[in-house]
Scaffold this active site. Structure first.
Site, PDB file in Angstrom:
ATOM      1  N   GLU A  33      -1.327   6.440   5.235  1.00  0.00           N
ATOM      2  CA  GLU A  33      -2.229   6.973   6.493  1.00  0.00           C
ATOM      3  C   GLU A  33      -0.975   7.931   6.915  1.00  0.00           C
ATOM      4  O   GLU A  33      -0.016   7.750   6.994  1.00  0.00           O
ATOM      5  CB  GLU A  33      -2.399   6.276   7.530  1.00  0.00           C
ATOM      6  N   ARG A 258       4.680  -7.671   0.868  1.00  0.00           N
ATOM      7  CA  ARG A 258       5.460  -6.608   1.300  1.00  0.00           C
ATOM      8  C   ARG A 258       6.979  -6.677   1.239  1.00  0.00           C
ATOM      9  O   ARG A 258       7.253  -7.827   1.405  1.00  0.00           O
ATOM     10  CB  ARG A 258       4.915  -6.127   2.866  1.00  0.00           C
ATOM     11  N   LYS A 269       5.660   1.792  10.651  1.00  0.00           N
ATOM     12  CA  LYS A 269       5.490   3.413  11.265  1.00  0.00           C
ATOM     13  C   LYS A 269       5.630   3.444  12.775  1.00  0.00           C
ATOM     14  O   LYS A 269       6.179   4.179  13.370  1.00  0.00           O
ATOM     15  CB  LYS A 269       4.389   4.101  10.548  1.00  0.00           C
TER      16      LYS A 269
END
Ligand code: ATP
Ligand code: MG
Length: 577
Positions: A33, A258, A269
């Protein structure tokens, strides 16, 4: 490109799919994104996606998952492209999810017509309330049984901008008592009167992540849609969307663990953006940031990052990896290629009183003793040099082998010098030391007359090039607020997808607590000197400074008059693979 050939479970799935004929090609995608810069965690995802497709002669799309107009920006789009390229990958196709808005809308109309979606007037808070919890089933919205005609009409009017933000949503009609909360009539569309970085003001109706993502994958004929394990609970919804929207292509979602790093407790982020917005760091590419651009500016190499990620492989676990492992690969990568040089970080002037005034000689020094092909450099030597302040002590403790009154040391590549005297200022601080040198002891002449225990580095004073050294420590001290532990600050009532869509205000107070643990000494700036050979050094040139470690010429703050060096890694670490 090189691959990690140890087996991983995703590779096994792909192999099997090709062997059984379930798939005839492999297409993966990296779907960031554009709401911030990429971090080292994203590098893992990039490397897994591109390497796997590459291995099976497939393709990889770079797809911007840009379905939320509020947080996205073209600056991030460009930064992400630059980072993927820098990591060494070329995407086969560049796509924007927002280019599929029309098709997604059409598919939503299909769902409505099939009685699989309805327009709801409940507020976001009410929707969450009605949804129930892990222990209690949800309850139906009073609007759940609207007719297809009414739903079609309302949904079109939502698109036409008749309603305000939050006034209406489109929801899937699945099962309010499903044990999987994600299946309790999830929201598919919400209204957001906001300008989108790609579609401008064309839309005020935006698909949520959980609906958009499977469609994006299917539209692109992605075969293996790799994501992190937080999305495991969404897989049934992913499959529901692909099936009920009657997509031709059937992508398969596969989850892997992850990447989390010790000493980097803020790898998301949102938290990184907070550091930028609060002015705690000098932008997304601050060398203390775990962003790809920060690591690049610090001096990490793409190849070290690739080796690191490949070495980690693909697993379901997401335990924190020791950050020193990454440093290890950086050292390995730089060892043979970096020129060696000498730099003084905290200068102390030394006058060699028996060296002729006005004389300068040039001494040979290997550019890289571990790689003799790199040849020799010449370094000037004269009556005045700089050494490190810490290499002199007036009253040394036991086993201090560097300079102190009466002691002799070796100057790397030059001569033995002996400390004869010190010069102090009014406060009694040593500001200069006086030594004598012994011409017999010249380096490379095979002198064996006597031995000294200490070898120190130095820079000739008259030609020394001023330089700023930036030394780094972890940006955040404590590991307490690391967000790695799931379900602590943000309750399980907020799903991953909602968090992604920003449909739920995450607890900003809790989010900010990690700012209290910022290390006030994470950046130390020191003004020193480097050898004159360094004069033409260019941004991103990397060097190994004798006894200090690896440094990179800063790409932002270096000017024609001033070299700025970022510390990449120290020379040694206690870490072993
Ligand atoms: P963040 O939470 O840091 O904002 P994100 O998951 O929201 O990250 P996206 O832009 O959606 O960011 O991520 C793109 C891809 O990168 C996704 O497939 C995601 O699963 C993957 N990814 C993100 N963080 C990590 C990580 N720490 N380790 C491995 N893959 C990651
Ligand atoms: Mg996320």
């Amino acid at each position: 490109m090189e691959h990690n050939n140890s087996n991983n479970f995703i590779r096994s799935i792909i192999k099997e799919d090709l062997a059984t004929g379930k798939r005839t090609h492999v297409t993966t995608r990296f779907p960031p994104e554009p709401n911030g810069y990429l971090h080292i965690g994203h590098a893992k995802s990039i490397i897994i996606n591109f390497d796997l497709a590459d291995e099976f002669k497939g393709t990889t799309n770079l797809r911007f998952d840009d379905t939320n107009p509020l947080k996205e920006d073209t600056e991030y789009v460009n930064a992400i492209k630059e980072d993927v390229e820098w990591l060494g990958y070329e995407w086969d196709n560049l796509f924007f999810a927002s280019d599929y808005f029309e098709e997604m809308y059409e598919r939503a109309l299909l769902l409505i017509k099939k009685g699989k979606a309805y327009v709801d007037d409940l507020s976001p808070d009410e929707i969450r309330e009605y949804r129930g919890t892990l222990k209690e089933p949800g309850k139906d919205s009073p609007h759940r049984d609207r007719s297809v005609e009414e739903n079609l009409d309302l949904f079109k009017r939502m698109r036409d901008g008749e309603f305000k933000n939050g006034e209406k949503v489109l929801r899937a009609k699945i099962d309010m008592s499903s044990p999987n909360i994600n299946m309790r009539d999830p929201v598919l569309y919400r209204i957001s009167h906001a300008t989108h970085h790609n579609t401008g003001d064309k839309w005020c109706l935006y698909p949520v992540y959980a609906y958009a993502h499977p469609l994006e994958d299917a539209i692109e004929d992605v075969t293996h849609s790799l994501c992190t394990t937080e999305f495991e609970d969404q897989r049934p919804l992913y499959n529901w969307v692909v099936a009920e929207c009657e997509m031709d292509s059937q992508p398969q979602q596969i989850e892997f663990g992850r990447l989390n790093l010790t000493s980097v407790s803020f790898m998301s982020k949102r938290k990184l953006k907070l550091l930028v917005d609060e002015g705690i760091v000098d932008g997304w590419d601050d060398p203390r940031m775990p962003t790809i651009s920060g690591l690049r500016r610090k001096g990490y190499t793409a190849s070290a990052i690739r080796t690191f990620c490949r070495e980690l492989g693909v697993s379901k676990g997401d335990g924190a990896v020791d950050a020193r492992m990454l440093d290890h690969f950086v050292r390995e990568d730089l060892k043979l290629t970096c020129p060696r040089t000498m730099g003084i970080v905290r200068p102390l002037k030394v006058v060699i009183t028996n060296y002729p005034e006005g004389q300068v000689e040039y001494l040979d020094a290997e550019i890289n003793p571990e790689n003799p092909e790199m040849g020799l450099r010449q370094i000037p030597f004269s009556r005045e040099i700089y050494i490190e302040q810490e290499d002199f002590m007036e009253n040394p403790p036991n086993k201090y082998f560097r300079l102190f009154p009466g002691n002799e040391v070796r100057l790397k590549h030059a001569y033995f010098i002996k400390c004869e005297d010190v010069v102090k200022d009014d406060q009694g601080q040593v500001v200069e030391i006086h030594c004598t040198y012994d011409i017999e002891t010249k380096s490379g002449t095979g002198f064996t007359g006597r031995k000294v225990k200490g070898t120190i580095h130095w820079v000739e004073a008259s030609q020394a090039v001023p330089a700023e050294f930036r030394l780094y420590q972890p940006l955040v001290l404590a590991e307490e607020n690391n967000g790695i532990a799931k379900g602590t600050e943000e309750t399980v009532e907020v799903t991953e997808a909602e968090e992604k869509d920003g449909t739920v205000e995450t607890n900003n107070g809790a989010e900010k607590t990690f700012l209290d643990t910022i290390n006030p000494n994470s950046l130390q700036r020191l003004n020193g000197f480097v050898e004159p050979n360094m004069k033409g050094a260019q941004p991103q040139d990397k060097f190994q400074f004798f006894r200090h470690g690896y440094f990179n010429v800063d790409s932002k703050d270096t000017t024609a008059d001033k070299l700025v060096f970022n510390e990449i890694v120290s020379l040694k670490s206690s870490f072993t693979l």
